[in-house]
Scaffold this motif. Structure first.
Motif, PDB file in Angstrom:
ATOM      1  N   LYS A   1       0.957 -40.203 -38.329  1.00 54.48           N
ATOM      2  CA  LYS A   1       0.688 -41.426 -39.069  1.00 54.48           C
ATOM      3  C   LYS A   1       1.992 -41.974 -39.615  1.00 54.48           C
ATOM      4  O   LYS A   1       2.953 -41.230 -39.827  1.00 54.48           O
ATOM      5  N   ALA A   2       2.034 -43.275 -39.827  1.00 55.92           N
ATOM      6  CA  ALA A   2       3.237 -43.929 -40.361  1.00 55.92           C
ATOM      7  C   ALA A   2       2.831 -45.267 -40.947  1.00 55.92           C
ATOM      8  O   ALA A   2       1.795 -45.831 -40.586  1.00 55.92           O
TER       9      ALA A   2
ATOM     10  N   GLY B   1       5.856 -41.454 -43.099  1.00 51.09           N
ATOM     11  CA  GLY B   1       5.458 -41.025 -41.767  1.00 51.09           C
ATOM     12  C   GLY B   1       5.387 -39.514 -41.690  1.00 51.09           C
ATOM     13  O   GLY B   1       6.062 -38.817 -42.442  1.00 51.09           O
ATOM     14  N   GLY B   2       4.552 -39.019 -40.782  1.00 52.48           N
ATOM     15  CA  GLY B   2       4.457 -37.581 -40.611  1.00 52.48           C
ATOM     16  C   GLY B   2       3.273 -37.163 -39.765  1.00 52.48           C
ATOM     17  O   GLY B   2       2.772 -37.930 -38.935  1.00 52.48           O
ATOM     18  N   PHE B   3       2.823 -35.945 -40.026  1.00 55.79           N
ATOM     19  CA  PHE B   3       1.804 -35.288 -39.205  1.00 55.79           C
ATOM     20  C   PHE B   3       0.613 -34.884 -40.066  1.00 55.79           C
ATOM     21  O   PHE B   3       0.752 -34.699 -41.265  1.00 55.79           O
ATOM     22  N   PHE B   4      -0.540 -34.706 -39.407  1.00 55.81           N
ATOM     23  CA  PHE B   4      -1.722 -34.232 -40.129  1.00 55.81           C
ATOM     24  C   PHE B   4      -2.596 -33.405 -39.210  1.00 55.81           C
ATOM     25  O   PHE B   4      -2.456 -33.444 -37.977  1.00 55.81           O
TER      26      PHE B   4
ATOM     27  N   PRO C   1      -4.999 -31.857 -44.398  1.00 54.76           N
ATOM     28  CA  PRO C   1      -3.658 -31.617 -44.934  1.00 54.76           C
ATOM     29  C   PRO C   1      -2.642 -32.404 -44.104  1.00 54.76           C
ATOM     30  O   PRO C   1      -2.805 -32.558 -42.897  1.00 54.76           O
ATOM     31  N   GLU C   2      -1.610 -32.904 -44.790  1.00 55.62           N
ATOM     32  CA  GLU C   2      -0.588 -33.719 -44.128  1.00 55.62           C
ATOM     33  C   GLU C   2       0.798 -33.246 -44.540  1.00 55.62           C
ATOM     34  O   GLU C   2       0.968 -32.643 -45.600  1.00 55.62           O
ATOM     35  N   LEU C   3       1.773 -33.533 -43.721  1.00 56.29           N
ATOM     36  CA  LEU C   3       3.179 -33.295 -44.033  1.00 56.29           C
ATOM     37  C   LEU C   3       3.894 -34.609 -43.760  1.00 56.29           C
ATOM     38  O   LEU C   3       3.988 -35.042 -42.614  1.00 56.29           O
ATOM     39  N   LEU C   4       4.371 -35.277 -44.845  1.00 57.38           N
ATOM     40  CA  LEU C   4       4.894 -36.639 -44.732  1.00 57.38           C
ATOM     41  C   LEU C   4       6.280 -36.773 -45.339  1.00 57.38           C
ATOM     42  O   LEU C   4       6.573 -36.164 -46.371  1.00 57.38           O
TER      43      LEU C   4
ATOM     44  N   SER D   1       6.196 -34.923 -48.782  1.00 53.53           N
ATOM     45  CA  SER D   1       4.912 -34.857 -49.483  1.00 53.53           C
ATOM     46  C   SER D   1       3.893 -34.066 -48.677  1.00 53.53           C
ATOM     47  O   SER D   1       3.860 -34.151 -47.440  1.00 53.53           O
ATOM     48  N   VAL D   2       3.056 -33.330 -49.399  1.00 54.51           N
ATOM     49  CA  VAL D   2       1.983 -32.550 -48.787  1.00 54.51           C
ATOM     50  C   VAL D   2       0.669 -32.964 -49.451  1.00 54.51           C
ATOM     51  O   VAL D   2       0.230 -32.352 -50.429  1.00 54.51           O
TER      52      VAL D   2
END
Length: 192
Positions: free
Chosen positions: A34-35, A55-58, A71-74, A96-97
Motif C-alpha cells: 500500500k502507498a 508506503g509499505g507492506f501488510f 498488521p502492517e509495516l510502513l 510504523s507498525v
C-alpha cells in the motif's frame, strides 16, 4: 532500537499466529502493498498541515468470515509546517507498525480500528537556513490510534483512508501541554 525490535516482533507474531487461525478457519491469508499521501500536523498553535508520503507492506489475516487482523509495516513521512513561515518544516519520518482490526460491512468494503506503533528514523527541521537535526528534542517512539475504511474495487486493487491520532507526547522532557502527531492518510492498496 529495543522498541523497534519489539514492534517488529509483535507484528511478526501477529502474522504467524493469525496464519494458524486462518488455516483453521480455511480462509486465506492475503499479503499486499500500500502507498499514498499523508496530511500530517502536530497540535501546536503555530503548526499547520504538511504533506508527506507513506508506503509499505501488510498481511490481511481472516479470523472470521467478516473480521480480519491486518498488521502492517510502513514508512510514514509526517511532521508539520510553521504557520507564519511556510518554508520552515518539521520532518518526522517513522517506521510504523499499525495493527488494524477490520470488519467487512460488504465483501468489498471494510472499516478498521487499531493501534499504531511508530519508531522515528529521522527528526529534522528544514528552513531557508538549511536543515537541523532535532533528535534530542523529539522522542524516538510514538503511539497512536487509527480509524479508517477501505474499498476493494476489483482484482485485489483498492482505495484506503485512515486517520491516526497520536496518544503520546512526542517532545522530550516536555513540561507543557503534550504535543502529539496526527495524520490523515489516503492511498491505494493491492492484495496479492
Amino acid at each position: 532500537m529495543k522498541k523497534l525490535l519489539l514492534g517488529l516482533a509483535i507484528a511478526l507474531s501477529s502474522m504467524s499466529f493469525a496464519q494458524e487461525k486462518a488455516k483453521e478457519a480455511s480462509l486465506p491469508v492475503r499479503f499486499g502493498v500500500k502507498a499514498g499521501l499523508n496530511v500530517s500536523s502536530i497540535n501546536s498553535d503555530d503548526a499547520k498541515a504538511k504533506a508527506g508520503l507513506y508506503g509499505g507492506f501488510f498481511a490481511n489475516i481472516p479470523v472470521a468470515s467478516s473480521f480480519s487482523v491486518q498488521p502492517e509495516l510502513l514508512y510514514n513521512g509526517m511532521g508539520a509546517k510553521n504557520e507564519d513561515y511556510s518554508d520552515v518544516k518539521l520532518n518526522l519520518d517513522y517506521i510504523s507498525v499499525p495493527v488494524m482490526v477490520q470488519y467487512n460491512i460488504l465483501p468489498e468494503f471494510y472499516v478498521e480500528a487499531g493501534p499504531q506503533f511508530s519508531f522515528a528514523i529521522n527528526r529534522k527541521i528544514k528552513g531557508p537556513g538549511g536543515t537541523a537535526d532535532v533528535k534530542d528534542f523529539y522522542k524516538g517512539f510514538d503511539f497512536g490510534l487509527g480509524l479508517g475504511a477501505g474499498y476493494y474495487i476489483a482484482q485485489g486493487f483498492g482505495v484506503t483512508a485512515r486517520f491516526v491520532a497520536g496518544v503520546t507526547d512526542i517532545i522530550e522532557n516536555n513540561n507543557d501541554d503534550a504535543i502529539r502527531n496526527s495524520v490523515f492518510q489516503i492511498g491505494v492498496a493491492y492484495k496479492f
